[in-house]
Design a protein around this motif. Structure first.
Motif, PDB file in Angstrom:
ATOM      1  N   ALA A  78      36.292  52.828  51.139  1.00 39.63           N
ATOM      2  CA  ALA A  78      36.502  52.570  49.712  1.00 39.63           C
ATOM      3  C   ALA A  78      36.674  51.070  49.498  1.00 39.63           C
ATOM      4  CB  ALA A  78      37.752  53.303  49.213  1.00 39.63           C
ATOM      5  N   VAL A  79      36.424  50.652  48.253  1.00 36.37           N
ATOM      6  CA  VAL A  79      36.799  49.309  47.849  1.00 36.37           C
ATOM      7  C   VAL A  79      38.284  49.318  47.510  1.00 36.37           C
ATOM      8  CG1 VAL A  79      36.102  49.773  45.455  1.00 36.37           C
ATOM      9  CG2 VAL A  79      36.326  47.425  46.239  1.00 36.37           C
ATOM     10  N   ILE A  80      38.996  48.278  47.928  1.00 36.82           N
ATOM     11  CA  ILE A  80      40.431  48.170  47.627  1.00 36.82           C
ATOM     12  C   ILE A  80      40.548  47.494  46.269  1.00 36.82           C
ATOM     13  CG2 ILE A  80      42.678  47.393  48.461  1.00 36.82           C
ATOM     14  CD1 ILE A  80      41.392  47.190  51.268  1.00 36.82           C
ATOM     15  N   GLY A  81      40.606  48.315  45.229  1.00 37.75           N
ATOM     16  CA  GLY A  81      40.466  47.833  43.871  1.00 37.75           C
ATOM     17  C   GLY A  81      41.370  46.681  43.477  1.00 37.75           C
ATOM     18  N   PRO A  82      42.689  46.755  43.696  1.00 44.24           N
ATOM     19  CA  PRO A  82      43.587  45.705  43.218  1.00 44.24           C
ATOM     20  C   PRO A  82      43.359  44.336  43.851  1.00 44.24           C
ATOM     21  CG  PRO A  82      44.796  47.741  43.573  1.00 44.24           C
ATOM     22  CD  PRO A  82      43.436  47.945  44.161  1.00 44.24           C
ATOM     23  N   LEU A  83      42.580  44.257  44.921  1.00 50.07           N
ATOM     24  CA  LEU A  83      42.309  42.963  45.544  1.00 50.07           C
ATOM     25  C   LEU A  83      41.154  42.227  44.872  1.00 50.07           C
ATOM     26  CD1 LEU A  83      42.695  43.752  49.348  1.00 50.07           C
ATOM     27  CD2 LEU A  83      44.442  43.131  47.665  1.00 50.07           C
ATOM     28  N   HIS A  84      40.529  42.866  43.879  1.00 53.44           N
ATOM     29  CA  HIS A  84      39.345  42.289  43.249  1.00 53.44           C
ATOM     30  C   HIS A  84      39.613  41.895  41.801  1.00 53.44           C
ATOM     31  CE1 HIS A  84      36.397  43.383  46.442  1.00 53.44           C
ATOM     32  NE2 HIS A  84      37.345  44.258  46.729  1.00 53.44           N
ATOM     33  N   ASP A  85      38.998  40.803  41.375  1.00 52.16           N
ATOM     34  CA  ASP A  85      39.003  40.443  39.968  1.00 52.16           C
ATOM     35  C   ASP A  85      38.160  41.466  39.212  1.00 52.16           C
ATOM     36  OD1 ASP A  85      37.377  39.007  37.655  1.00 52.16           O
ATOM     37  OD2 ASP A  85      39.300  37.980  37.858  1.00 52.16           O
ATOM     38  N   PRO A  86      38.706  42.133  38.205  1.00 54.18           N
ATOM     39  CA  PRO A  86      37.965  43.214  37.546  1.00 54.18           C
ATOM     40  C   PRO A  86      36.637  42.784  36.928  1.00 54.18           C
ATOM     41  CG  PRO A  86      40.301  43.390  37.029  1.00 54.18           C
ATOM     42  CD  PRO A  86      40.115  42.083  37.736  1.00 54.18           C
ATOM     43  N   LEU A  87      36.598  41.631  36.288  1.00 54.80           N
ATOM     44  CA  LEU A  87      35.352  41.193  35.660  1.00 54.80           C
ATOM     45  C   LEU A  87      34.287  40.866  36.699  1.00 54.80           C
ATOM     46  CD1 LEU A  87      36.694  38.916  32.758  1.00 54.80           C
ATOM     47  CD2 LEU A  87      36.081  41.348  32.688  1.00 54.80           C
ATOM     48  N   ARG A  88      34.692  40.170  37.745  1.00 56.09           N
ATOM     49  CA  ARG A  88      33.717  39.826  38.790  1.00 56.09           C
ATOM     50  C   ARG A  88      33.201  41.087  39.493  1.00 56.09           C
ATOM     51  NH1 ARG A  88      30.640  37.363  39.592  1.00 56.09           N
ATOM     52  NH2 ARG A  88      30.791  36.453  41.666  1.00 56.09           N
ATOM     53  N   LEU A  89      34.099  42.050  39.738  1.00 56.15           N
ATOM     54  CA  LEU A  89      33.651  43.269  40.394  1.00 56.15           C
ATOM     55  C   LEU A  89      32.688  44.045  39.495  1.00 56.15           C
ATOM     56  CD1 LEU A  89      33.860  45.007  42.919  1.00 56.15           C
ATOM     57  CD2 LEU A  89      35.744  46.231  41.846  1.00 56.15           C
ATOM     58  N   ALA A  90      32.955  44.065  38.191  1.00 58.12           N
ATOM     59  CA  ALA A  90      32.034  44.732  37.266  1.00 58.12           C
ATOM     60  C   ALA A  90      30.650  44.107  37.352  1.00 58.12           C
ATOM     61  CB  ALA A  90      32.573  44.647  35.842  1.00 58.12           C
ATOM     62  N   GLU A  91      30.584  42.794  37.419  1.00 53.25           N
ATOM     63  CA  GLU A  91      29.290  42.109  37.531  1.00 53.25           C
ATOM     64  C   GLU A  91      28.613  42.421  38.859  1.00 53.25           C
ATOM     65  OE1 GLU A  91      29.953  38.088  34.869  1.00 53.25           O
ATOM     66  OE2 GLU A  91      30.564  38.075  36.983  1.00 53.25           O
ATOM     67  N   GLU A  92      29.370  42.361  39.958  1.00 54.22           N
ATOM     68  CA  GLU A  92      28.790  42.617  41.278  1.00 54.22           C
ATOM     69  C   GLU A  92      28.164  44.010  41.342  1.00 54.22           C
ATOM     70  OE1 GLU A  92      28.468  40.612  43.819  1.00 54.22           O
ATOM     71  OE2 GLU A  92      29.633  38.923  43.075  1.00 54.22           O
ATOM     72  N   ILE A  93      28.902  45.001  40.865  1.00 58.78           N
ATOM     73  CA  ILE A  93      28.399  46.373  40.930  1.00 58.78           C
ATOM     74  C   ILE A  93      27.199  46.543  40.007  1.00 58.78           C
ATOM     75  CG2 ILE A  93      28.977  48.775  40.409  1.00 58.78           C
ATOM     76  CD1 ILE A  93      31.802  48.205  41.432  1.00 58.78           C
ATOM     77  N   ALA A  94      27.232  45.928  38.827  1.00 55.69           N
ATOM     78  CA  ALA A  94      26.100  46.027  37.913  1.00 55.69           C
ATOM     79  C   ALA A  94      24.831  45.453  38.539  1.00 55.69           C
ATOM     80  CB  ALA A  94      26.418  45.317  36.601  1.00 55.69           C
ATOM     81  N   VAL A  95      24.950  44.298  39.170  1.00 54.12           N
ATOM     82  CA  VAL A  95      23.789  43.671  39.798  1.00 54.12           C
ATOM     83  C   VAL A  95      23.263  44.524  40.946  1.00 54.12           C
ATOM     84  CG1 VAL A  95      23.040  41.677  41.162  1.00 54.12           C
ATOM     85  CG2 VAL A  95      24.344  41.332  39.054  1.00 54.12           C
ATOM     86  N   LEU A  96      24.167  45.044  41.784  1.00 51.20           N
ATOM     87  CA  LEU A  96      23.727  45.902  42.881  1.00 51.20           C
ATOM     88  C   LEU A  96      23.080  47.185  42.364  1.00 51.20           C
ATOM     89  CD1 LEU A  96      26.692  45.476  45.367  1.00 51.20           C
ATOM     90  CD2 LEU A  96      24.335  44.747  45.734  1.00 51.20           C
ATOM     91  N   ASP A  97      23.595  47.710  41.268  1.00 54.82           N
ATOM     92  CA  ASP A  97      23.015  48.909  40.670  1.00 54.82           C
ATOM     93  C   ASP A  97      21.592  48.630  40.186  1.00 54.82           C
ATOM     94  OD1 ASP A  97      23.561  51.693  39.837  1.00 54.82           O
ATOM     95  OD2 ASP A  97      23.314  50.906  37.811  1.00 54.82           O
TER      96      ASP A  97
END
Length: 323
Positions: A78-97
């Motif tokens: 799993a990704v360890i959610g609280p260790l990530h900046d929410p906005l940056r993670l949203a962008e990363e996942i969107a691009v990978l998608d």
């Protein structure tokens, strides 16, 4: 046809730069080979600051896998959610998608190692609230619309490929995780076979008036290695499995429940326990499991042995399963 998974965490104790780089290249080549042979999923994960080089950047690895493949899914579990900046993670996942055409599956957990939080200066005691914020932010960000975030109005682009959003599951073994998933209408990924927690999740769905589903491990979900001679393979390579099992067990408190947690302290105990199994191709076919998780590079496994395992699986097991 069962779900077929190849797991990579890129562990290699004491590895030099050249050796670790070769292991990463081998994992990508294995992912491409798995894709060509119809294996369903590559599974990877996130841990930080581990002495044995456990993979810390699952999304970077996922992007490389997508570039080397055409059909196989990648599950970050799993990704360890609280260790990530929410906005940056949203962008990363969107691009990978977008890059993958919808082949990314993200399981969001909160982790169980306070030292990982300390490494990034994140307050361990706030992990639940941070996870709530992360999940809520991802769902809002992927709409492409403006939303309020930490007192300001923001909007992220591009939107993901998958409509309404990339597949996102909430992972964990606690009632808090189940409640969080139900409240947000997200699927729930228990970290072990926990029917009582699945029932609790369904009760909370009804309470919140949301919809969701559970992806739960079976009662037995062994990590597999294929060999013509399992006795020889245990004798020669059992130490790699034991290293991973002992590392993983040392990180987890008694409250953490995991489908792959081991209590073994010796190779003999590990073999008898059954969390890790070395099977012949015929034994693997005979398992009759709904999912088969191959772990070809476990614990720093020599790459040539990992390739032997993967080829036996692809060439001797999959054809018998209808693949």
């Amino acid at each position: 046809m069962p779900v077929t998974v190849v797991r990579f965490n890129l562990v290699e104790p004491g590895a030099g730069r050249a050796s670790l780089a070769a292991r990463y290249r081998a994992a990508l080549e294995m992912a491409a080979y798995a894709d060509e042979h119809g294996i369903t999923t590559v599974q990877t994960e996130e841990h930080h600051g581990a002495d044995n080089n456990w993979l810390p950047s699952p999304f970077a690895f996922a992007g490389a896998v997508f570039g080397a493949t055409r059909n196989i899914a990648v599950t970050v579990s799993a990704v360890i959610g609280p260790l990530h900046d929410p906005l940056r993670l949203a962008e990363e996942i969107a691009v990978l998608d977008l890059l993958s055409g919808g082949r990314l599956v993200t399981v969001a957990g909160i982790g169980y190692r306070p030292e990982e939080y300390a490494l990034f200066g994140v307050d361990w005691k706030r992990r639940g609230r941070l996870q709530d914020e992360l999940l809520e932010t991802l769902l809002k960000a992927w709409t492409g619309e403006e939303f309020e975030y930490r007192g300001r109005t923001v909007r992220l682009t591009p939107r993901p490929y998958t409509d309404p959003h990339p597949l996102l599951l909430v992972g964990g073994s606690s009632q808090a995780a189940a409640r969080r998933a139900a409240r947000l209408g997200l699927p729930f990924f228990p970290s072990a076979h926990l029917p009582e927690l699945e029932a609790y999740y369904k009760e909370r769905l009804a309470e919140y008036g949301t919809e969701g589903w559970t992806m739960m491990p079976a009662a037995e979900t062994p990590l597999l290695h294929l060999a013509e001679d399992p006795d020889r393979a245990w004798a020669e390579y059992g130490g790699h499995f034991l290293h991973e099992a002992r590392t993983y067990a040392s990180w987890q408190s008694g409250q953490i429940r995991s489908a792959v947690r081991s209590a073994a302290t010796t190779v003999a105990e590990l073999r008898a326990e059954g969390v890790y199994r070395i099977l012949t191709p015929g034994e693997c076919v005979a398992l009759g499991a709904d999912s088969l998780v191959l772990h070809p590079l476990a614990g720093g496994m020599p790459m040539e042995e990992g390739w032997r395992s993967l080829r036996l699986f692809a060439e001797r097991v999959l054809p018998e399963l209808g693949g």
